[in-house]
Design a protein around this motif. Structure first.
Motif, PDB file in Angstrom:
ATOM      1  N   ILE A  89       6.210  30.740 -17.263  1.00  0.00           N
ATOM      2  CA  ILE A  89       6.926  30.866 -15.831  1.00  0.00           C
ATOM      3  C   ILE A  89       6.632  29.327 -15.160  1.00  0.00           C
ATOM      4  O   ILE A  89       5.750  28.759 -15.343  1.00  0.00           O
ATOM      5  N   LYS A  90       7.868  28.961 -14.635  1.00  0.00           N
ATOM      6  CA  LYS A  90       7.903  27.894 -13.954  1.00  0.00           C
ATOM      7  C   LYS A  90       7.479  28.068 -12.445  1.00  0.00           C
ATOM      8  O   LYS A  90       8.115  28.990 -11.816  1.00  0.00           O
ATOM      9  N   GLU A  91       7.054  27.136 -11.957  1.00  0.00           N
ATOM     10  CA  GLU A  91       6.362  27.037 -10.515  1.00  0.00           C
ATOM     11  C   GLU A  91       6.496  25.671  -9.969  1.00  0.00           C
ATOM     12  O   GLU A  91       6.245  24.639 -10.648  1.00  0.00           O
ATOM     13  N   PRO A  92       6.823  25.591  -8.603  1.00  0.00           N
ATOM     14  CA  PRO A  92       6.687  24.223  -7.882  1.00  0.00           C
ATOM     15  C   PRO A  92       5.045  23.959  -7.963  1.00  0.00           C
ATOM     16  O   PRO A  92       4.088  24.944  -8.172  1.00  0.00           O
ATOM     17  N   ASN A  93       4.810  22.877  -7.037  1.00  0.00           N
ATOM     18  CA  ASN A  93       3.487  22.496  -6.801  1.00  0.00           C
ATOM     19  C   ASN A  93       2.849  23.666  -5.638  1.00  0.00           C
ATOM     20  O   ASN A  93       3.654  24.168  -4.820  1.00  0.00           O
ATOM     21  N   ASN A  94       1.496  23.779  -5.808  1.00  0.00           N
ATOM     22  CA  ASN A  94       0.834  24.613  -4.846  1.00  0.00           C
ATOM     23  C   ASN A  94       1.100  24.035  -3.326  1.00  0.00           C
ATOM     24  O   ASN A  94       1.027  22.816  -3.231  1.00  0.00           O
ATOM     25  N   SER A  95       1.247  24.946  -2.541  1.00  0.00           N
ATOM     26  CA  SER A  95       1.148  24.312  -1.377  1.00  0.00           C
ATOM     27  C   SER A  95       0.303  25.191  -0.350  1.00  0.00           C
ATOM     28  O   SER A  95       0.284  26.279  -0.759  1.00  0.00           O
ATOM     29  N   SER A  96      -0.203  24.507   0.752  1.00  0.00           N
ATOM     30  CA  SER A  96      -1.054  25.490   1.430  1.00  0.00           C
ATOM     31  C   SER A  96      -0.710  25.909   2.792  1.00  0.00           C
ATOM     32  O   SER A  96      -1.429  26.435   3.665  1.00  0.00           O
ATOM     33  N   PHE A  97       0.859  25.912   3.228  1.00  0.00           N
ATOM     34  CA  PHE A  97       1.031  26.298   4.487  1.00  0.00           C
ATOM     35  C   PHE A  97       1.224  27.742   4.450  1.00  0.00           C
ATOM     36  O   PHE A  97       1.092  28.375   3.501  1.00  0.00           O
ATOM     37  N   LYS A  98       1.319  28.247   5.560  1.00  0.00           N
ATOM     38  CA  LYS A  98       1.361  29.744   5.816  1.00  0.00           C
ATOM     39  C   LYS A  98       2.791  29.982   6.112  1.00  0.00           C
ATOM     40  O   LYS A  98       3.506  29.669   7.166  1.00  0.00           O
ATOM     41  N   PRO A  99       3.421  30.711   4.853  1.00  0.00           N
ATOM     42  CA  PRO A  99       4.892  31.077   5.203  1.00  0.00           C
ATOM     43  C   PRO A  99       5.305  32.163   6.353  1.00  0.00           C
ATOM     44  O   PRO A  99       4.449  32.849   6.802  1.00  0.00           O
ATOM     45  N   ARG A 100       6.475  32.175   6.953  1.00  0.00           N
ATOM     46  CA  ARG A 100       6.978  32.865   7.758  1.00  0.00           C
ATOM     47  C   ARG A 100       6.937  34.222   7.214  1.00  0.00           C
ATOM     48  O   ARG A 100       7.041  34.466   6.059  1.00  0.00           O
ATOM     49  N   LYS A 101       7.100  35.310   8.026  1.00  0.00           N
ATOM     50  CA  LYS A 101       7.203  36.722   7.711  1.00  0.00           C
ATOM     51  C   LYS A 101       8.435  36.661   6.636  1.00  0.00           C
ATOM     52  O   LYS A 101       9.516  36.266   7.096  1.00  0.00           O
ATOM     53  N   LEU A 102       8.641  37.258   5.557  1.00  0.00           N
ATOM     54  CA  LEU A 102       9.840  37.319   4.686  1.00  0.00           C
ATOM     55  C   LEU A 102      10.591  38.623   5.229  1.00  0.00           C
ATOM     56  O   LEU A 102      10.184  39.444   5.551  1.00  0.00           O
TER      57      LEU A 102
END
Length: 178
Positions: free
Chosen positions: A100-113
């Motif tokens: 599986i391919k993924e972008p780099n990890n990021s620590s932001f809190k995403p908005r509600k999907l």
């Protein structure tokens, strides 16, 4: 331990999906991506969970690229422990576990999907997801405090006449196939 019927059904669906010809696959991908674009436009979804496709899954990369040009927030799974968290889609992508391919990890809190587009290997009689057997999507949605609209995608519908799912398996609001 999973029941044998579910495992056998999963294997037969994977076989069916691996057998789709290249031209047919190209055409099916185009049709499904168009349907997804139309759904997203009508639903006015802003925060969308997509996936980075494996070979037998609907190739939604053109959809990801189109959505990134608009004012949509595009998220993808980032595997973590027995499930995943969502991260903003950005290049470059790195190959991880299970190919599986993924972008780099990021620590932001995403908005509600608003919307989650989820690949399936198959669905059972009550339209619950049969995936690859790792349970990552099931755990992810189980841990959310709300339920976004869920669309399953599949190149060709592989549906069981039996109920094979467990109560924790996720269920689609819509299934978009060719």
């Amino acid at each position: 331990m999973e029941n044998n019927h579910k495992g056998d059904f999963r294997k037969s669906c994977i076989k069916k999906l691996e057998f789709i010809g290249l031209f047919s696959k190209y055409y099916k991908n185009k049709v499904i991506v168009k349907k997804l674009e139309k759904f997203i436009k009508v639903s006015e979804s802003k925060n969308i969970l997509l996936y980075i496709p494996l070979g037998i899954e609907v190739d939604i990369k053109p959809l990801i690229l189109n959505l990134r040009k608009t004012k949509k927030n595009v998220y993808v799974p980032f595997m973590q422990g027995d499930s995943f968290k969502i991260v903003k889609y950005r290049l470059p992508l790195y190959k991880k576990r299970f190919g599986i391919k993924e972008p780099n990890n990021s620590s932001f809190k995403p908005r509600k999907l608003d919307l989650a587009i989820v690949p399936v290997v198959g669905v059972d009689a009550v339209y619950k997801r049969i995936g690859y057997g790792k349970g990552m999507y099931d755990r992810f949605f189980d841990r959310l405090s709300y339920k976004p609209t869920i669309i399953f995608t599949q190149l060709v519908l592989c549906k069981s006449e039996k109920v094979l799912s467990d109560n924790y398996d996720i269920q689609a609001d819509y299934i978009i196939t060719n």
